[in-house]
Design an enzyme around this catalytic site. Structure first.
Site, mmCIF file in Angstrom:
data_model
loop_
_atom_site.group_PDB
_atom_site.id
_atom_site.type_symbol
_atom_site.label_atom_id
_atom_site.label_comp_id
_atom_site.label_asym_id
_atom_site.label_seq_id
_atom_site.Cartn_x
_atom_site.Cartn_y
_atom_site.Cartn_z
ATOM 1 N N CYS A 119 36.185 55.260 33.944
ATOM 2 C CA CYS A 119 36.330 56.565 34.145
ATOM 3 C C CYS A 119 35.077 57.734 32.889
ATOM 4 C CB CYS A 119 37.755 57.773 34.302
ATOM 5 S SG CYS A 119 39.475 56.537 33.456
ATOM 6 N N ARG A 168 34.292 43.167 30.194
ATOM 7 C CA ARG A 168 35.826 42.561 29.168
ATOM 8 C C ARG A 168 35.061 41.111 28.677
ATOM 9 N NH1 ARG A 168 40.573 46.033 31.140
ATOM 10 N NH2 ARG A 168 40.088 47.550 31.906
ATOM 11 N N GLU A 226 37.129 38.521 28.129
ATOM 12 C CA GLU A 226 38.664 38.284 27.971
ATOM 13 C C GLU A 226 38.589 36.301 27.980
ATOM 14 O OE1 GLU A 226 41.329 39.621 29.576
ATOM 15 O OE2 GLU A 226 39.827 41.198 31.106
ATOM 16 N N ARG A 258 40.606 36.809 36.885
ATOM 17 C CA ARG A 258 40.631 36.795 35.188
ATOM 18 C C ARG A 258 38.738 36.682 35.156
ATOM 19 N NH1 ARG A 258 43.489 39.657 32.106
ATOM 20 N NH2 ARG A 258 45.333 39.377 33.530
ATOM 21 N N GLU A 314 37.082 52.820 40.957
ATOM 22 C CA GLU A 314 37.870 54.121 40.477
ATOM 23 C C GLU A 314 37.715 55.379 40.696
ATOM 24 O OE1 GLU A 314 39.191 53.209 37.703
ATOM 25 O OE2 GLU A 314 39.486 54.933 36.327
ATOM 26 N N ASP A 319 51.406 50.099 37.736
ATOM 27 C CA ASP A 319 50.925 49.106 38.229
ATOM 28 C C ASP A 319 50.862 48.674 38.780
ATOM 29 O OD1 ASP A 319 49.244 48.816 35.541
ATOM 30 O OD2 ASP A 319 50.464 47.275 34.905
ATOM 31 N N GLU A 375 48.007 41.884 38.431
ATOM 32 C CA GLU A 375 48.084 42.983 38.807
ATOM 33 C C GLU A 375 46.894 43.098 39.582
ATOM 34 O OE1 GLU A 375 47.769 45.350 34.988
ATOM 35 O OE2 GLU A 375 46.420 46.839 36.042
ATOM 36 N N ASN A 388 46.117 49.706 39.603
ATOM 37 C CA ASN A 388 46.834 50.739 39.149
ATOM 38 C C ASN A 388 46.278 52.178 39.253
ATOM 39 O OD1 ASN A 388 44.784 51.642 37.449
ATOM 40 N ND2 ASN A 388 45.339 50.220 36.485
ATOM 41 N N CYS A 443 43.787 58.216 37.600
ATOM 42 C CA CYS A 443 42.899 57.517 37.384
ATOM 43 C C CYS A 443 44.093 56.399 38.304
ATOM 44 C CB CYS A 443 42.014 57.888 36.507
ATOM 45 S SG CYS A 443 42.586 56.124 35.218
ATOM 46 N N ARG A 466 40.552 41.289 42.470
ATOM 47 C CA ARG A 466 41.775 41.004 42.440
ATOM 48 C C ARG A 466 42.234 41.009 43.447
ATOM 49 N NH1 ARG A 466 44.397 42.624 37.057
ATOM 50 N NH2 ARG A 466 42.122 40.579 35.648
HETATM 51 P P1 ATP Z 1 45.462 42.494 33.292
HETATM 52 O O1 ATP Z 1 46.622 43.045 32.547
HETATM 53 O O2 ATP Z 1 45.693 41.952 34.197
HETATM 54 O O3 ATP Z 1 43.976 42.178 31.569
HETATM 55 P P2 ATP Z 1 44.988 45.081 32.121
HETATM 56 O O4 ATP Z 1 45.724 46.224 32.383
HETATM 57 O O5 ATP Z 1 43.924 44.742 31.024
HETATM 58 O O6 ATP Z 1 45.120 44.280 33.171
HETATM 59 P P3 ATP Z 1 43.766 48.000 33.827
HETATM 60 O O7 ATP Z 1 43.311 47.661 31.889
HETATM 61 O O8 ATP Z 1 44.926 48.505 33.999
HETATM 62 O O9 ATP Z 1 43.870 45.965 33.516
HETATM 63 O O10 ATP Z 1 42.867 47.640 34.199
HETATM 64 C C1 ATP Z 1 42.830 48.291 36.369
HETATM 65 C C2 ATP Z 1 42.229 47.288 37.113
HETATM 66 O O11 ATP Z 1 40.938 46.589 36.474
HETATM 67 C C3 ATP Z 1 42.859 45.776 37.039
HETATM 68 O O12 ATP Z 1 43.692 46.635 37.450
HETATM 69 C C4 ATP Z 1 42.337 45.215 38.252
HETATM 70 O O13 ATP Z 1 42.371 45.770 39.518
HETATM 71 C C5 ATP Z 1 40.839 45.688 36.954
HETATM 72 N N1 ATP Z 1 40.355 44.624 36.062
HETATM 73 C C6 ATP Z 1 41.072 45.043 34.581
HETATM 74 N N2 ATP Z 1 40.500 43.280 33.765
HETATM 75 C C7 ATP Z 1 40.168 42.806 34.924
HETATM 76 C C8 ATP Z 1 39.245 41.505 34.690
HETATM 77 N N3 ATP Z 1 39.490 40.363 33.407
HETATM 78 N N4 ATP Z 1 38.512 40.977 35.735
HETATM 79 C C9 ATP Z 1 39.013 41.580 37.294
HETATM 80 N N5 ATP Z 1 39.762 42.958 37.332
HETATM 81 C C10 ATP Z 1 39.795 43.599 36.331
HETATM 82 ZN ZN ZN Z 2 40.383 55.484 34.413
HETATM 83 MG MG MG Z 3 44.097 43.204 30.689
#
Ligand code: ATP
Ligand code: ZN
Ligand code: MG
Length: 511
Positions: free
Chosen positions: A312, A342, A344, A353, A361, A428, A441, A444, A470, A477
């Site tokens: 967003c 990201r 990771e 992940r 979004e 979440d 998760e 959210n 948002c 996921r």
């Molecule tokens: P996590 O704790 O699992 O790392 P996050 O808190 O980093 O998640 P948010 O930043 O809230 O995730 O991102 C919003 C959404 O984006 C998540 O609910 C998920 O659906 C998706 N998302 C985030 N990171 C990833 C990833 N590495 N792979 C796939 N989907 C992801």
């Molecule tokens: Zn957002």
């Molecule tokens: Mg994360």
């Protein structure tokens, strides 16, 4: 926390300060200490807390000031207030103020310092020592830094770090809101492994990246259809396309610049697009079969920002600096135009992940009441989808990332008095993964308060506070959660879902 500031500054004038100017300076210092520096200070404030000029000296064309303060009229504020007065006073002696030199700046903080507290390592902090209940810092600052309130921000930063250390490494508070209870399970395996076995997905060549075959893509598109039909359309959201390359300017305003660095995919630009400048890089590959990365590194600028992290922030420049007409609110939009990225690191697992993922979004903004109401309606729609359509075993929980608690957003007083303030934060949604006996998760819903509108300077016609929310729906996921519980055989899928997904399509056959 008890904080004291000390500042030695030199005001350089255009000529030597004559002896006959001394009484005028003396008067001004007295006046500053007794009147000027007390402006805006609460009546009952402790005298030692208020900024004062503890000593001064005229040396050639320099006026040397020795300032000290506690929390009120901190030394740098005192200095600038004094400057305003001293300039015209010495002007009468035909002296012009030329330069302000910061000769020494010290901060002393007394209080409780948790173990493992890391004192910020910034070029502004020349020396620091923490002993018992006292942290001493010697700062290296210019007058411009003082005007920019860098000392206040350093103190605030230390306070934030103390608070963060108090969370003891926990990323967030967690309060259960809803739990679906057990649902019939038809699968025990790791869905990604089974998808690979059946040829639905294959590893791509970058880390945490997949090529989704037709079958996996069918699932993504089916979930997208469900989201469109059950959530986005009934709640009146309109599609937009947000950029996926995010410059620092956006993350500075969205607040991500405070800490997103370990997970960014950084973006650089060529120093020039002149083919001659790059010719040898291509030639190197032609001759060795290798890409000359070390040399490329020297020929790029930036990083200018990064790839989309949260979807967003990139929307906000569309309405930045604007006042929104009442009748276009609450504004409801969504974006599904590209990938998020990201880094990771070691955390990557399966399709759920990953370093490159797909997300719808949903974003909305309006008054606090409107923002909260949409979040509630969204939640109801999600409950219906997970319970009645996908038949998932899921739960949801209020989580408070510590940075929000730290920014004081949680206790935000709302101007409308309806209690919206206590709703700021994130919910979440998690699905149970039988194969790993853990919760994932998968999306959210966040109520972000005025964080974005104030960062991007967006206002509402009525004068009401502007809030936004948002919700990020992660398609990887959703797919991982659904398959982990229902398996890959469509006869075990809820009938209406199986119908939307269709028979998994086998496109390739390998010999
Ligand atoms: P996590 O704790 O699992 O790392 P996050 O808190 O980093 O998640 P948010 O930043 O809230 O995730 O991102 C919003 C959404 O984006 C998540 O609910 C998920 O659906 C998706 N998302 C985030 N990171 C990833 C990833 N590495 N792979 C796939 N989907 C992801
Ligand atoms: Zn957002
Ligand atoms: Mg994360």
């Amino acid at each position: 926390m008890y904080t004291r500031f000390g500042l030695k500054a030199g005001l350089q004038f255009s000529a030597e300060i004559p002896d006959e100017a001394r009484p005028a300076v003396e008067n001004l210092v007295r006046e500053a200490n007794t009147v000027l520096f007390r402006k805006g200070v609460p009546k009952d404030a402790d005298e030692r807390e208020v900024g004062r000029i503890a000593g001064w000296q005229a040396e050639g064309n320099r006026l040397l000031l020795d300032l000290e303060s506690g929390t009120y009229t901190r030394v740098h504020d005192a200095l600038f207030r004094f400057r305003k007065q001293i300039a015209p006073t010495l002007g009468k002696f035909r002296l012009g103020l030329r330069v302000i030199e910061v000769l020494d700046y010290t901060v002393e903080m007394k209080g409780e310092f948790p173990e493992g507290l890391r004192i910020p390592a910034l070029p502004f902090i020349k020396e620091s020592s923490l002993a018992g209940d006292t942290l001493r810092m010697r700062l290296d600052l210019t007058a411009a830094d003082l005007e920019n309130k860098v000392p206040d921000r350093i103190v605030r930063l230390v306070e934030e770090k103390i608070q963060a250390a108090g969370y003891g490494g926990k990323a967030e508070h967690w309060d259960l809101v809803f739990e679906s209870g057990k649902k019939p399970r038809t699968f025990e395996g790791d869905p990604t492994e089974e998808m690979i076995r059946r040829g639905w997905v294959r590893h791509a060549l970058s880390r945490g990246q997949w090529i989704h075959g037709p079958q996996s893509t069918q699932l993504f598109r089916a979930f997208e259809k469900i989201v469109m039909k059950e959530i986005i359309e009934p709640l009146g959201f309109t599609e937009m396309i947000f950029p996926k390359l995010v410059p620092w300017e956006v993350w500075k305003k969205s607040g991500h610049a405070k800490g997103v660095y370990p997970e960014i995919y950084y973006v650089c630009t060529p120093k020039t697009r002149d083919p001659a400048y790059w010719e040898d890089i291509g030639d190197y590959f032609k001759v060795t079969g290798e890409v000359w990365v070390d040399e490329i590194r020297k020929r790029i600028d930036g990083p200018i920002g990064g790839l989309c992290y949260a979807q967003c922030p990139s929307f906000w420049p569309f309405i930045q600096g604007e006042t929104l007409a009442n009748d276009c609110l609450p504004a409801r939009i969504f974006d599904r135009s590209g990938t998020s990225h990201r880094y990771e690191s070691g955390g990557i697992h399966g399709i759920e992940r990953v370093d490159e993922f797909h997300r719808i979004e949903i974003l909305w903004l309006g008054t606090p009441e409107q923002t909260v109401e949409i979040a509630d309606r969204l939640h109801e729609a999600y409950v219906r989808v997970f319970e009645d359509i996908l038949e998932l075993e899921w739960r949801c929980a209020r989580v408070t990332p510590w940075f929000m608690a730290q920014e004081g957003m949680i206790e935000t007083e709302d101007s409308c008095g309806c209690g919206c303030g206590s709703r700021i934060g994130t919910t979440d949604y998690e699905a149970y993964l039988p194969y790993s006996e853990s919760w994932l998760e998968f999306q959210n819903v966040s109520i972000n308060g005025d964080k974005y509108p104030s960062g991007f300077n967006v206002k509402i016609q009525s004068g009401a506070e502007c809030w936004s929310g948002c919700s990020g729906i992660g398609l990887e996921r959703w797919t991982a959660a659904f398959l982990a519980q229902k398996g890959l055989d469509c006869e075990n899928w809820p009938e209406c879902v199986a119908e939307i997904i269709g028979e998994p399509k086998e496109l390739f056959r390998f010999l």
